[in-house]
Design an enzyme around this catalytic site. Structure first.
Site, PDB file in Angstrom:
ATOM      1  CB  SER A 153     -12.321 -18.094 -16.764  1.00  0.00           C
ATOM      2  OG  SER A 153     -11.378 -19.123 -16.594  1.00  0.00           O
ATOM      3  CE1 TYR A 166      -8.485 -14.579 -15.184  1.00  0.00           C
ATOM      4  CE2 TYR A 166      -9.108 -16.883 -14.918  1.00  0.00           C
ATOM      5  CZ  TYR A 166      -8.985 -15.756 -15.709  1.00  0.00           C
ATOM      6  OH  TYR A 166      -9.358 -15.817 -17.036  1.00  0.00           O
TER       7      TYR A 166
HETATM    8  P1  NAP Z   1      -4.670 -10.385 -22.324  1.00  0.00           P
HETATM    9  O1  NAP Z   1      -4.065 -10.538 -23.672  1.00  0.00           O
HETATM   10  O2  NAP Z   1      -3.794 -10.344 -21.123  1.00  0.00           O
HETATM   11  O3  NAP Z   1      -5.607  -9.098 -22.367  1.00  0.00           O
HETATM   12  C1  NAP Z   1      -6.163  -8.547 -21.215  1.00  0.00           C
HETATM   13  C2  NAP Z   1      -6.585  -7.137 -21.513  1.00  0.00           C
HETATM   14  O4  NAP Z   1      -7.049  -6.530 -20.293  1.00  0.00           O
HETATM   15  C3  NAP Z   1      -5.421  -6.270 -22.010  1.00  0.00           C
HETATM   16  O5  NAP Z   1      -5.859  -5.449 -23.056  1.00  0.00           O
HETATM   17  C4  NAP Z   1      -5.070  -5.437 -20.790  1.00  0.00           C
HETATM   18  O6  NAP Z   1      -4.503  -4.191 -21.086  1.00  0.00           O
HETATM   19  C5  NAP Z   1      -6.439  -5.262 -20.148  1.00  0.00           C
HETATM   20  N1  NAP Z   1      -6.300  -4.880 -18.753  1.00  0.00           N
HETATM   21  C6  NAP Z   1      -5.631  -5.557 -17.792  1.00  0.00           C
HETATM   22  N2  NAP Z   1      -5.632  -4.848 -16.653  1.00  0.00           N
HETATM   23  C7  NAP Z   1      -6.314  -3.701 -16.891  1.00  0.00           C
HETATM   24  C8  NAP Z   1      -6.629  -2.573 -16.109  1.00  0.00           C
HETATM   25  N3  NAP Z   1      -6.206  -2.443 -14.842  1.00  0.00           N
HETATM   26  N4  NAP Z   1      -7.356  -1.578 -16.665  1.00  0.00           N
HETATM   27  C9  NAP Z   1      -7.771  -1.679 -17.955  1.00  0.00           C
HETATM   28  N5  NAP Z   1      -7.480  -2.718 -18.758  1.00  0.00           N
HETATM   29  C10 NAP Z   1      -6.764  -3.727 -18.232  1.00  0.00           C
HETATM   30  O7  NAP Z   1      -5.698 -11.562 -22.013  1.00  0.00           O
HETATM   31  P2  NAP Z   1      -6.766 -12.350 -22.914  1.00  0.00           P
HETATM   32  O8  NAP Z   1      -6.372 -13.759 -22.883  1.00  0.00           O
HETATM   33  O9  NAP Z   1      -7.020 -11.644 -24.194  1.00  0.00           O
HETATM   34  O10 NAP Z   1      -8.052 -12.234 -21.958  1.00  0.00           O
HETATM   35  C11 NAP Z   1      -9.255 -11.587 -22.326  1.00  0.00           C
HETATM   36  C12 NAP Z   1     -10.363 -12.098 -21.427  1.00  0.00           C
HETATM   37  O11 NAP Z   1     -10.562 -13.504 -21.660  1.00  0.00           O
HETATM   38  C13 NAP Z   1     -10.076 -11.973 -19.932  1.00  0.00           C
HETATM   39  O12 NAP Z   1     -11.257 -11.623 -19.263  1.00  0.00           O
HETATM   40  C14 NAP Z   1      -9.639 -13.368 -19.532  1.00  0.00           C
HETATM   41  O13 NAP Z   1      -9.867 -13.604 -18.154  1.00  0.00           O
HETATM   42  C15 NAP Z   1     -10.534 -14.201 -20.424  1.00  0.00           C
HETATM   43  N6  NAP Z   1     -10.082 -15.576 -20.671  1.00  0.00           N
HETATM   44  C16 NAP Z   1      -8.970 -15.814 -21.425  1.00  0.00           C
HETATM   45  C17 NAP Z   1      -8.575 -17.121 -21.672  1.00  0.00           C
HETATM   46  C18 NAP Z   1      -7.363 -17.451 -22.506  1.00  0.00           C
HETATM   47  O14 NAP Z   1      -7.034 -18.640 -22.656  1.00  0.00           O
HETATM   48  N7  NAP Z   1      -6.686 -16.479 -23.093  1.00  0.00           N
HETATM   49  C19 NAP Z   1      -9.322 -18.193 -21.148  1.00  0.00           C
HETATM   50  C20 NAP Z   1     -10.461 -17.921 -20.372  1.00  0.00           C
HETATM   51  C21 NAP Z   1     -10.822 -16.596 -20.153  1.00  0.00           C
HETATM   52  P3  NAP Z   1      -2.939  -4.067 -21.451  1.00  0.00           P
HETATM   53  O15 NAP Z   1      -2.775  -4.751 -22.773  1.00  0.00           O
HETATM   54  O16 NAP Z   1      -2.725  -2.632 -21.520  1.00  0.00           O
HETATM   55  O17 NAP Z   1      -2.196  -4.767 -20.365  1.00  0.00           O
END
Ligand code: NAP
Length: 249
Positions: A153, A166
């Site tokens: 991130s 985070y």
């Molecule tokens: P998201 O939609 O919240 O997805 C997160 C995923 O992680 C979900 O599938 C969730 O499962 C899973 N997860 C959370 N806790 C867990 C646990 N205890 N055990 C197993 N799985 C778990 O978020 P996203 O935005 O797609 O993020 C994906 C990655 O990109 C992350 O690493 C995030 O830090 C990074 N990121 C995102 C952004 C952004 O703008 N979106 C920016 C920078 C970095 P459930 O669906 O079952 O809850």
């Protein structure tokens, strides 16, 4: 890299694990990898979400995926080791690992940050990818050409106020990525390891972090897939130990 055009058979016959495959970026990556020929191991905590992406992949006629329900909060070392044994029995090797699952925790100053939330975020975002990597390295070493992608991130490279555990967990992920890239840069040199910052992306985590923002100003997870495909496929074979931005400024 963001204009990369993946050949249709980029990931043909590859075995690729995606964590957090049920929603957001992980879901889009699982589908994109399957669409390019991979057998995807869908890891996540909510079985109904994993089943729904499984159904989507199957309905599209892509290679049949596998579902692995695993909650990183409570998973024990032996759960990761058993998963490695199951993959070895079924597939013999692993060609790709996208560490994508993460939680946001709270946006709070350090002096007020709840230690329990701190521990949970560090565990899910940093310790779980370590435990999973530790168990999967022997299987990755059996691949002719494997790719490990850690999801970072912006605040994992330059911390910003109130991002708490985070941000620190993403610094840890960067460290683990560099450590593994260096350790696996051996005479066989068949496993590459990189960190990828997706940048602001239209998902539920982004909405949680920026509730007042118009989600439409950010790209969808699907729009980032050229970079995710490039790093997973053989065209990035010589890229290792890098910090990559899916949306470079
Ligand atoms: P998201 O939609 O919240 O997805 C997160 C995923 O992680 C979900 O599938 C969730 O499962 C899973 N997860 C959370 N806790 C867990 C646990 N205890 N055990 C197993 N799985 C778990 O978020 P996203 O935005 O797609 O993020 C994906 C990655 O990109 C992350 O690493 C995030 O830090 C990074 N990121 C995102 C952004 C952004 O703008 N979106 C920016 C920078 C970095 P459930 O669906 O079952 O809850």
């Amino acid at each position: 890299m963001k204009d990369y055009q993946a050949p249709a058979d980029l990931l043909k016959d590859r075995i690729i694990m995606v964590t957090g495959a049920g929603s957001g970026i992980g879901r889009a990556a699982a589908k994109a990898y399957a669409a390019h020929g991979a057998t995807v191991i869908l890891v996540g905590r909510t079985v109904s979400k994993l089943e729904s992406i499984y159904d989507e992949i199957e309905a599209a006629g892509y290679p049949k995926p596998a579902i692995v329900p695993l909650n990183f909060e409570g998973a024990a070392v032996k759960d990761y080791e058993e998963l490695a044994m199951t993959i070895e029995d079924n597939f013999d090797r692993l060609d790709g690992l996208l560490h994508n699952a993460a939680i946001l925790g709270s946006r709070t100053p350090v002096e007020l940050y709840d230690p329990e939330i701190w521990n949970k975020v560090m565990h899910v975002n940093a310790t779980a990818p370590f435990l999973l990597s530790r168990a999967m390295i022997p299987l990755l070493r059996k691949s002719p050409d494997a790719s490990v992608i850690f999801t970072s991130s912006g605040v994992g490279r330059k911390a910003k106020a109130y991002w708490g555990a985070y941000a620190v967990s993403k610094f840890a992920v960067e460290g683990l990525s560099q450590l593994m890239a260096d350790e696996l840069d051996d005479e066989r040199n068949n496993v590459r390891v990189n960190s990828l910052n997706p940048g602001a992306t239209r998902t539920s985590m982004r909405s949680l972090a920026y509730p007042a923002e118009n989600p439409k100003q950010n790209p969808t997870p699907e729009e980032l897939m050229p970079v995710y495909l490039y790093l997973m496929g053989a065209d990035s074979r010589d890229v290792t130990g890098q910090q990559i931005d899916a949306q470079p400024k």
